[in-house]
Design a protein around this motif. Structure first.
Motif, short mmCIF file in Angstrom:
data_model
loop_
_atom_site.label_atom_id
_atom_site.label_comp_id
_atom_site.label_asym_id
_atom_site.label_seq_id
_atom_site.Cartn_x
_atom_site.Cartn_y
_atom_site.Cartn_z
N SER A 161 0.81 -1.23 0.00
CA SER A 161 0.00 0.00 0.00
C SER A 161 0.84 1.28 0.00
CB SER A 161 -0.96 0.02 1.20
OG SER A 161 -1.70 -1.19 1.24
N LEU A 162 1.96 1.27 -0.73
CA LEU A 162 2.80 2.45 -0.83
C LEU A 162 2.30 3.36 -1.95
CD1 LEU A 162 6.25 0.67 -0.46
CD2 LEU A 162 4.97 1.88 1.33
N THR A 163 2.76 4.59 -1.95
CA THR A 163 2.39 5.57 -2.99
C THR A 163 3.41 5.51 -4.11
OG1 THR A 163 1.46 6.99 -1.27
CG2 THR A 163 1.89 8.00 -3.42
N LEU A 164 2.94 5.47 -5.35
CA LEU A 164 3.89 5.31 -6.46
C LEU A 164 4.74 6.56 -6.64
CD1 LEU A 164 2.63 7.01 -9.10
CD2 LEU A 164 1.12 5.03 -9.20
N GLY A 165 5.94 6.34 -7.15
CA GLY A 165 6.86 7.44 -7.43
C GLY A 165 7.26 8.25 -6.21
N THR A 166 7.42 7.57 -5.06
CA THR A 166 7.66 8.26 -3.79
C THR A 166 8.90 7.69 -3.10
OG1 THR A 166 5.29 8.64 -3.52
CG2 THR A 166 6.66 8.84 -1.54
N LYS A 167 9.72 8.57 -2.53
CA LYS A 167 10.89 8.13 -1.76
C LYS A 167 10.49 7.84 -0.33
CE LYS A 167 15.71 9.23 -0.71
NZ LYS A 167 16.84 10.17 -0.94
N TYR A 168 10.89 6.69 0.15
CA TYR A 168 10.64 6.28 1.53
C TYR A 168 11.96 6.09 2.27
CZ TYR A 168 5.70 5.38 0.49
OH TYR A 168 4.38 5.50 0.16
N TYR A 169 11.92 6.37 3.56
CA TYR A 169 13.04 6.14 4.47
C TYR A 169 12.61 5.03 5.42
CZ TYR A 169 14.39 10.71 2.71
OH TYR A 169 14.72 11.76 1.88
N TYR A 170 13.54 4.12 5.75
CA TYR A 170 13.11 3.01 6.63
C TYR A 170 14.27 2.48 7.46
CZ TYR A 170 15.24 -0.67 3.68
OH TYR A 170 16.13 -1.48 3.00
N TYR A 171 13.89 1.75 8.52
CA TYR A 171 14.83 0.89 9.23
C TYR A 171 14.13 -0.41 9.56
CZ TYR A 171 12.81 2.16 13.86
OH TYR A 171 11.99 2.35 14.94
N VAL A 172 14.90 -1.41 9.94
CA VAL A 172 14.32 -2.71 10.29
C VAL A 172 14.56 -2.97 11.76
CG1 VAL A 172 14.62 -3.58 7.95
CG2 VAL A 172 16.38 -4.06 9.67
N LYS A 173 13.65 -3.77 12.34
CA LYS A 173 13.84 -4.15 13.74
C LYS A 173 13.35 -5.57 13.95
CE LYS A 173 9.55 -2.22 15.67
NZ LYS A 173 9.01 -1.33 16.74
N SER A 174 14.03 -6.27 14.84
CA SER A 174 13.68 -7.65 15.19
C SER A 174 13.72 -7.78 16.70
CB SER A 174 14.65 -8.63 14.54
OG SER A 174 14.45 -8.71 13.15
N THR A 175 12.65 -8.38 17.24
CA THR A 175 12.50 -8.49 18.69
C THR A 175 12.26 -9.94 19.07
OG1 THR A 175 11.53 -6.28 18.77
CG2 THR A 175 11.15 -7.69 20.68
N VAL A 176 12.87 -10.36 20.17
CA VAL A 176 12.55 -11.65 20.78
C VAL A 176 12.59 -11.44 22.29
CG1 VAL A 176 14.94 -12.45 20.66
CG2 VAL A 176 13.09 -14.11 20.89
N SER A 177 11.57 -11.93 22.98
CA SER A 177 11.47 -11.81 24.44
C SER A 177 11.68 -10.37 24.89
CB SER A 177 12.50 -12.71 25.13
OG SER A 177 12.33 -14.04 24.70
N SER A 178 11.04 -9.43 24.19
CA SER A 178 11.06 -7.99 24.47
C SER A 178 12.44 -7.34 24.33
CB SER A 178 10.46 -7.67 25.85
OG SER A 178 11.36 -7.98 26.88
N ASN A 179 13.40 -8.06 23.77
CA ASN A 179 14.71 -7.47 23.47
C ASN A 179 14.79 -7.16 21.98
OD1 ASN A 179 15.92 -7.66 26.12
ND2 ASN A 179 15.91 -9.87 25.81
N THR A 180 14.96 -5.87 21.66
CA THR A 180 14.85 -5.41 20.28
C THR A 180 16.20 -5.03 19.70
OG1 THR A 180 12.63 -4.59 20.68
CG2 THR A 180 13.78 -3.68 18.78
N ALA A 181 16.44 -5.52 18.48
CA ALA A 181 17.58 -5.08 17.68
C ALA A 181 17.05 -4.19 16.57
CB ALA A 181 18.32 -6.27 17.09
N THR A 182 17.79 -3.13 16.23
CA THR A 182 17.40 -2.27 15.12
C THR A 182 18.59 -2.10 14.19
OG1 THR A 182 18.05 -0.26 16.32
CG2 THR A 182 15.73 -0.93 16.49
#
Length: 199
Positions: A161-182
């Motif tokens: 559901s992104l908008t066409l022709g648009t620049k996006y900024y992002y990061y990723v994150k992964s969590t296990v047992s409430s401990n989060t890596a980004t």
């Protein structure tokens, strides 16, 4: 004009945004100055350094590539334009933080981008969930989040559901047992965020 022989005064040293492999170190100075954090896992030893050259009074340096569940000691240094340098090592042993236990993220990639979707992949050293945090704003304000709670070491999220022709900024994150890596794509102590542009 006169000569500035006075080093900056450092105050309000603090840590924030503590994750499994990263932390943000902040402090203030009473005049414009550079930002350097020295750190290691031994008290009073500050051999690893991360610097941000820009002259500011509100300092922020992000340390990345750290080891999860590990105690680090750090000092901060600020030098003014006249090369007067101040150091605050909390009396010698350093300030202390301990990274969170949990996953380490690597190999973050933008795999496929269409006009309304983007497939983002990454890996973790232990099984964790998969989320992409994204925004059309460079500071990630107004961000949305998309992903799955399924635990895996090989992560793949197709953001819809992104908008066409648009620049996006992002990061990723992964969590296990409430401990989060980004993974916010930290380069030389500053968050750059990953980007993609829809077609």
């Amino acid at each position: 004009g006169g000569t500035d022989n006075t080093a900056p005064t450092i105050s309000s040293v603090a840590t924030s945004s503590l994750a499994t492999t990263a932390v943000t170190i902040t402090w203030t100075t009473d005049e414009l100055a550079s930002s350097t954090v020295g750190y290691s896992t031994s008290a009073g030893v500050f051999t690893s350094e991360q610097s941000v050259a820009s002259m500011v009074t509100a300092h922020s340096v992000i340390l990345s590539g750290l080891t999860p569940n590990t105690t680090y000691y750090f000092q901060v240094k600020s030098g003014d334009p006249s090369y007067n340098v101040a150091t605050d090592n909390n009396g010698g042993t350093g300030y202390v933080f301990t990274t969170s236990p949990g996953p380490v993220i690597s190999n973050t990639l933008t795999e496929e981008v269409t006009n309304t979707t983007a497939k983002i992949t990454w890996t973790t050293d232990i099984s964790a969930d998969s989320y992409v945090v994204y925004s059309t704003n460079a500071d990630l304000s107004g961000s949305a989040e998309y992903g799955t709670t399924d635990l895996t070491t090989s992560h793949s999220v197709t953001v819809p559901s992104l908008t066409l022709g648009t620049k996006y900024y992002y990061y990723v994150k992964s969590t296990v047992s409430s401990n989060t890596a980004t993974d916010k794509n930290v380069i030389s102590g500053v968050i750059e965020y990953y980007t993609f542009t829809t077609t």
